[in-house]
Design a protein around this motif. Structure first.
Motif, PDB file in Angstrom:
ATOM      1  N   ARG A  11      36.226 -26.333  28.138  1.00  0.00           N
ATOM      2  CA  ARG A  11      34.894 -26.127  27.555  1.00  0.00           C
ATOM      3  C   ARG A  11      34.699 -24.664  27.155  1.00  0.00           C
ATOM      4  O   ARG A  11      34.191 -24.359  26.067  1.00  0.00           O
ATOM      5  CB  ARG A  11      33.811 -26.556  28.545  1.00  0.00           C
ATOM      6  CG  ARG A  11      33.758 -28.050  28.800  1.00  0.00           C
ATOM      7  CD  ARG A  11      32.620 -28.412  29.744  1.00  0.00           C
ATOM      8  NE  ARG A  11      32.649 -29.821  30.077  1.00  0.00           N
ATOM      9  CZ  ARG A  11      32.138 -30.791  29.317  1.00  0.00           C
ATOM     10  NH1 ARG A  11      31.553 -30.474  28.175  1.00  0.00           N
ATOM     11  NH2 ARG A  11      32.202 -32.052  29.692  1.00  0.00           N
ATOM     12  N   LEU A  12      35.072 -23.758  28.050  1.00  0.00           N
ATOM     13  CA  LEU A  12      34.924 -22.337  27.755  1.00  0.00           C
ATOM     14  C   LEU A  12      35.751 -21.928  26.546  1.00  0.00           C
ATOM     15  O   LEU A  12      35.393 -21.001  25.814  1.00  0.00           O
ATOM     16  CB  LEU A  12      35.332 -21.508  28.967  1.00  0.00           C
ATOM     17  CG  LEU A  12      34.477 -21.655  30.233  1.00  0.00           C
ATOM     18  CD1 LEU A  12      35.082 -20.875  31.382  1.00  0.00           C
ATOM     19  CD2 LEU A  12      33.042 -21.201  29.974  1.00  0.00           C
ATOM     20  N   LEU A  13      36.869 -22.619  26.354  1.00  0.00           N
ATOM     21  CA  LEU A  13      37.744 -22.318  25.225  1.00  0.00           C
ATOM     22  C   LEU A  13      37.276 -22.966  23.926  1.00  0.00           C
ATOM     23  O   LEU A  13      37.849 -22.711  22.862  1.00  0.00           O
ATOM     24  CB  LEU A  13      39.174 -22.778  25.538  1.00  0.00           C
ATOM     25  CG  LEU A  13      39.895 -21.968  26.612  1.00  0.00           C
ATOM     26  CD1 LEU A  13      41.155 -22.681  27.073  1.00  0.00           C
ATOM     27  CD2 LEU A  13      40.220 -20.574  26.094  1.00  0.00           C
ATOM     28  N   GLU A  18      43.545 -16.212  28.584  1.00  0.00           N
ATOM     29  CA  GLU A  18      43.941 -14.805  28.490  1.00  0.00           C
ATOM     30  C   GLU A  18      43.911 -14.340  27.040  1.00  0.00           C
ATOM     31  O   GLU A  18      43.429 -13.243  26.730  1.00  0.00           O
ATOM     32  CB  GLU A  18      45.338 -14.633  29.088  1.00  0.00           C
ATOM     33  CG  GLU A  18      45.797 -13.190  29.185  1.00  0.00           C
ATOM     34  CD  GLU A  18      44.993 -12.379  30.187  1.00  0.00           C
ATOM     35  OE1 GLU A  18      44.903 -11.149  29.997  1.00  0.00           O
ATOM     36  OE2 GLU A  18      44.449 -12.967  31.146  1.00  0.00           O
ATOM     37  N   GLU A  19      44.386 -15.197  26.152  1.00  0.00           N
ATOM     38  CA  GLU A  19      44.437 -14.842  24.733  1.00  0.00           C
ATOM     39  C   GLU A  19      43.042 -14.632  24.167  1.00  0.00           C
ATOM     40  O   GLU A  19      42.812 -13.742  23.347  1.00  0.00           O
ATOM     41  CB  GLU A  19      45.162 -15.962  23.963  1.00  0.00           C
ATOM     42  CG  GLU A  19      45.336 -15.685  22.478  1.00  0.00           C
ATOM     43  CD  GLU A  19      46.038 -16.830  21.776  1.00  0.00           C
ATOM     44  OE1 GLU A  19      45.905 -16.940  20.553  1.00  0.00           O
ATOM     45  OE2 GLU A  19      46.733 -17.615  22.461  1.00  0.00           O
ATOM     46  N   GLN A  20      42.077 -15.440  24.618  1.00  0.00           N
ATOM     47  CA  GLN A  20      40.699 -15.334  24.125  1.00  0.00           C
ATOM     48  C   GLN A  20      39.854 -14.356  24.938  1.00  0.00           C
ATOM     49  O   GLN A  20      38.672 -14.185  24.659  1.00  0.00           O
ATOM     50  CB  GLN A  20      40.017 -16.713  24.130  1.00  0.00           C
ATOM     51  CG  GLN A  20      40.571 -17.678  23.108  1.00  0.00           C
ATOM     52  CD  GLN A  20      39.672 -18.912  22.955  1.00  0.00           C
ATOM     53  OE1 GLN A  20      38.487 -18.892  23.282  1.00  0.00           O
ATOM     54  NE2 GLN A  20      40.248 -19.979  22.437  1.00  0.00           N
ATOM     55  N   GLY A  21      40.432 -13.722  25.936  1.00  0.00           N
ATOM     56  CA  GLY A  21      39.676 -12.782  26.753  1.00  0.00           C
ATOM     57  C   GLY A  21      38.644 -13.442  27.645  1.00  0.00           C
ATOM     58  O   GLY A  21      37.601 -12.857  27.952  1.00  0.00           O
ATOM     59  N   LYS A  22      38.943 -14.660  28.091  1.00  0.00           N
ATOM     60  CA  LYS A  22      37.975 -15.426  28.877  1.00  0.00           C
ATOM     61  C   LYS A  22      38.449 -15.722  30.299  1.00  0.00           C
ATOM     62  O   LYS A  22      37.848 -16.548  30.994  1.00  0.00           O
ATOM     63  CB  LYS A  22      37.662 -16.749  28.167  1.00  0.00           C
ATOM     64  CG  LYS A  22      36.957 -16.575  26.826  1.00  0.00           C
ATOM     65  CD  LYS A  22      36.752 -17.910  26.124  1.00  0.00           C
ATOM     66  CE  LYS A  22      36.031 -17.732  24.790  1.00  0.00           C
ATOM     67  NZ  LYS A  22      35.906 -19.027  24.057  1.00  0.00           N
ATOM     68  N   GLU A  79      28.345 -19.419  19.598  1.00  0.00           N
ATOM     69  CA  GLU A  79      29.208 -19.720  18.448  1.00  0.00           C
ATOM     70  C   GLU A  79      30.236 -18.605  18.243  1.00  0.00           C
ATOM     71  O   GLU A  79      31.407 -18.868  17.958  1.00  0.00           O
ATOM     72  CB  GLU A  79      28.352 -19.888  17.190  1.00  0.00           C
ATOM     73  CG  GLU A  79      29.157 -20.311  15.965  1.00  0.00           C
ATOM     74  CD  GLU A  79      28.278 -20.615  14.765  1.00  0.00           C
ATOM     75  OE1 GLU A  79      28.846 -20.865  13.684  1.00  0.00           O
ATOM     76  OE2 GLU A  79      27.037 -20.581  14.904  1.00  0.00           O
ATOM     77  N   GLU A  80      29.807 -17.371  18.431  1.00  0.00           N
ATOM     78  CA  GLU A  80      30.735 -16.251  18.282  1.00  0.00           C
ATOM     79  C   GLU A  80      31.824 -16.290  19.344  1.00  0.00           C
ATOM     80  O   GLU A  80      32.984 -15.960  19.068  1.00  0.00           O
ATOM     81  CB  GLU A  80      29.962 -14.928  18.370  1.00  0.00           C
ATOM     82  CG  GLU A  80      30.828 -13.707  18.152  1.00  0.00           C
ATOM     83  CD  GLU A  80      30.029 -12.410  18.140  1.00  0.00           C
ATOM     84  OE1 GLU A  80      30.590 -11.363  18.506  1.00  0.00           O
ATOM     85  OE2 GLU A  80      28.827 -12.460  17.765  1.00  0.00           O
ATOM     86  N   LEU A  81      31.449 -16.716  20.561  1.00  0.00           N
ATOM     87  CA  LEU A  81      32.424 -16.811  21.647  1.00  0.00           C
ATOM     88  C   LEU A  81      33.277 -18.066  21.556  1.00  0.00           C
ATOM     89  O   LEU A  81      34.265 -18.207  22.281  1.00  0.00           O
ATOM     90  CB  LEU A  81      31.696 -16.795  22.998  1.00  0.00           C
ATOM     91  CG  LEU A  81      31.068 -15.459  23.417  1.00  0.00           C
ATOM     92  CD1 LEU A  81      30.165 -15.660  24.627  1.00  0.00           C
ATOM     93  CD2 LEU A  81      32.160 -14.429  23.716  1.00  0.00           C
ATOM     94  N   GLY A  82      32.872 -19.008  20.706  1.00  0.00           N
ATOM     95  CA  GLY A  82      33.642 -20.233  20.546  1.00  0.00           C
ATOM     96  C   GLY A  82      33.524 -21.161  21.731  1.00  0.00           C
ATOM     97  O   GLY A  82      34.533 -21.671  22.231  1.00  0.00           O
ATOM     98  N   MET A  83      32.290 -21.406  22.188  1.00  0.00           N
ATOM     99  CA  MET A  83      32.072 -22.311  23.317  1.00  0.00           C
ATOM    100  C   MET A  83      30.720 -22.990  23.155  1.00  0.00           C
ATOM    101  O   MET A  83      29.852 -22.507  22.419  1.00  0.00           O
ATOM    102  CB  MET A  83      32.114 -21.558  24.646  1.00  0.00           C
ATOM    103  CG  MET A  83      30.991 -20.568  24.871  1.00  0.00           C
ATOM    104  SD  MET A  83      31.019 -19.776  26.509  1.00  0.00           S
ATOM    105  CE  MET A  83      32.555 -18.858  26.435  1.00  0.00           C
ATOM    106  N   LEU A 111      27.556 -21.185  27.919  1.00  0.00           N
ATOM    107  CA  LEU A 111      27.161 -19.780  27.916  1.00  0.00           C
ATOM    108  C   LEU A 111      25.931 -19.577  28.785  1.00  0.00           C
ATOM    109  O   LEU A 111      25.860 -18.633  29.579  1.00  0.00           O
ATOM    110  CB  LEU A 111      26.890 -19.314  26.485  1.00  0.00           C
ATOM    111  CG  LEU A 111      26.349 -17.887  26.339  1.00  0.00           C
ATOM    112  CD1 LEU A 111      27.278 -16.874  26.981  1.00  0.00           C
ATOM    113  CD2 LEU A 111      26.123 -17.564  24.868  1.00  0.00           C
ATOM    114  N   LEU A 112      24.942 -20.469  28.652  1.00  0.00           N
ATOM    115  CA  LEU A 112      23.742 -20.387  29.483  1.00  0.00           C
ATOM    116  C   LEU A 112      23.080 -21.755  29.488  1.00  0.00           C
ATOM    117  O   LEU A 112      22.864 -22.349  28.426  1.00  0.00           O
ATOM    118  CB  LEU A 112      22.759 -19.348  28.939  1.00  0.00           C
ATOM    119  CG  LEU A 112      21.600 -18.976  29.872  1.00  0.00           C
ATOM    120  CD1 LEU A 112      22.108 -18.243  31.116  1.00  0.00           C
ATOM    121  CD2 LEU A 112      20.567 -18.129  29.149  1.00  0.00           C
ATOM    122  N   LYS A 113      22.777 -22.250  30.682  1.00  0.00           N
ATOM    123  CA  LYS A 113      22.136 -23.561  30.771  1.00  0.00           C
ATOM    124  C   LYS A 113      20.804 -23.541  30.042  1.00  0.00           C
ATOM    125  O   LYS A 113      20.000 -22.620  30.239  1.00  0.00           O
ATOM    126  CB  LYS A 113      21.920 -23.949  32.231  1.00  0.00           C
ATOM    127  CG  LYS A 113      23.185 -24.269  32.997  1.00  0.00           C
ATOM    128  CD  LYS A 113      22.846 -24.673  34.420  1.00  0.00           C
ATOM    129  CE  LYS A 113      24.106 -25.017  35.214  1.00  0.00           C
ATOM    130  NZ  LYS A 113      23.786 -25.367  36.615  1.00  0.00           N
TER     131      LYS A 113
END
Length: 397
Positions: free
Chosen positions: A108-110, A170-174, A327-331, A336-338
């Motif tokens: 999901r985060l990715l 790691e690649e996405q900095g997450k 959207e910028e973070l791709g998630m 990002l926030l409930k």
């Protein structure tokens, strides 16, 4: 056919634990329950895989004491897919990981479009899994070979998926985002008992008046008691709609209750005395329930413009900024926030400083990474909303 070992004997169990202790790397863990069939959420199968050890399918009712397994793998990372679903059942067995990696939450985060186990395995490894027994009655004994093979596949590839997902994080900095989410999942306390759980009866809105609610409550309690005794899912005994139908029919005798066609279910007639006694208790109960239960729920957002226009303006502007950040973070925005967290901060805002908003978000359970990504944006939105509300309307020409 997947290679696995079914363990339902204490001596074999000890040997399997020694093999797992000697394995390498993280352990993949999954649980099969009998949701929809049994009253409890106990584990009826625990699947474990570790490299250099293999796949083991443990039979909890036969094994009983799982402390040797805890001793064997308790100090290594456990890999789950949707850990929050499995941790309560594992804890009932005394199984508690020190650290976890959740491939579903990480996906999901990715920003993966599909986050089910089969989809994530296919997307990361190119392997297709059949998800044909996920809703099976896992309390069945003996378990069919096809079910066991399905269960083994749930953990066989999970460590490989974990490694692929970890590289993507790691690649996405997450990676730090994920670590905080995993820790929060692991430390999440059990949900407190729901107040007035009987109010979740499907169709209860059709029942009018406090006395009718008292009867519905009494029927629900009788069904819960019997379901727990039988270790059977309540809805398999008498569906919600049947309990509500009995209340609405208002039968004046046990025979009349038996004649209510919509009052059905496999225990509706065999336990007729039980249900009739419950109706009588509900009719005679000295204390009737409130027609509306207590709730700290906020009004629906669509009503905010009338009930609290300042909060409505804050929510709309902040939601837009948070969505853009997600959207910028791709998630997904909810990762990002409930949405409920943002609604509560918008309804009763703290002082409009980054530190104050950050503290309010933390009090509502937001993780540090979420606060870092959203607190200042929420402040900016709230300030802008206040300015727009304070501006006088333009004079009519």
């Amino acid at each position: 056919m997947t290679e696995f070992t079914v363990i339902d004997d204490p001596i074999e169990f000890q040997a399997a634990c020694r093999l797992l202790a000697a394995g390498t790397g993280p352990v993949a863990v999954d649980v099969e329950r009998a949701s929809g069939f049994r009253y409890s959420q106990r584990a009826y199968l625990v699947q474990v895989f570790r490299r250099d050890a293999g796949v083991f399918l443990f039979d909890p009712p036969a094994i009983g004491d799982f402390s040797p397994l805890q001793a064997a793998i308790g100090d290594v990372e456990w890999v789950f897919h949707a850990a929050s679903q499995d941790l309560p059942s594992l804890r009932e067995l005394g199984l508690e990981p020190a650290t976890i990696f959740d491939t579903e939450l990480a996906a999901r985060l990715l920003g993966h479009e599909r986050v089910g186990l089969a989809a994530v395995v296919e997307d990361t490894l190119g392997i297709t899994l059949k998800k044909e027994h996920s809703a099976a009655d896992w309390s069945t004994r003996p378990l069919p070979d096809s079910w066991l093979d399905y269960a083994a596949l749930d953990v066989l590839h999970l460590v490989d998926v974990r490694d692929a997902i970890a590289a993507e994080l790691e690649e996405q900095g997450k990676s730090e985002f994920a670590a905080q989410e995993f820790a929060a999942t692991l430390s999440q306390p059990p949900r407190p008992p729901r107040e007035d759980p009987w109010r979740r009866l499907s169709g209860l809105h059709q029942v009018k008046g406090a006395r009718g609610l008292a009867i519905a409550r009494s029927l629900w309690e009788a069904r819960e008691e019997f379901a727990q005794q039988q270790d059977t899912s309540p809805g398999r005994l008498v569906p919600d709609r049947s309990l509500v139908a009995a209340v609405l029919a208002n039968p004046q005798s046990k025979q009349a209750l038996a004649g209510v066609q919509a009052f059905n279910g496999r225990a509706s007639r065999s336990q007729l005395d039980r249900w009739w006694d419950a109706i009588v208790r509900g009719r005679e109960a000295p204390a009737v329930p409130r027609e509306r239960g207590h709730s700290d729920a906020l009004p629906p957002a669509r009503a905010w413009s009338d009930r609290n226009p300042e909060a409505d303006a804050r929510l709309k502007l902040a939601r837009s900024l948070v969505e853009a950040q997600a959207e910028e973070l791709g998630m997904p925005t909810e990762n990002l926030l409930k949405p409920e967290t943002l609604r509560r901060v918008a309804w009763v805002p703290p002082e409009l400083t980054t530190d104050a908003v950050a503290s309010a978000l933390a009090d509502l359970g937001a993780r540090p990474w979420q606060i870092d990504q959203t607190a200042q944006k929420i402040v900016d939105a709230f300030v802008e909303a206040g300015q727009s509300v304070d501006q006088p309307a333009a004079p009519e020409s």
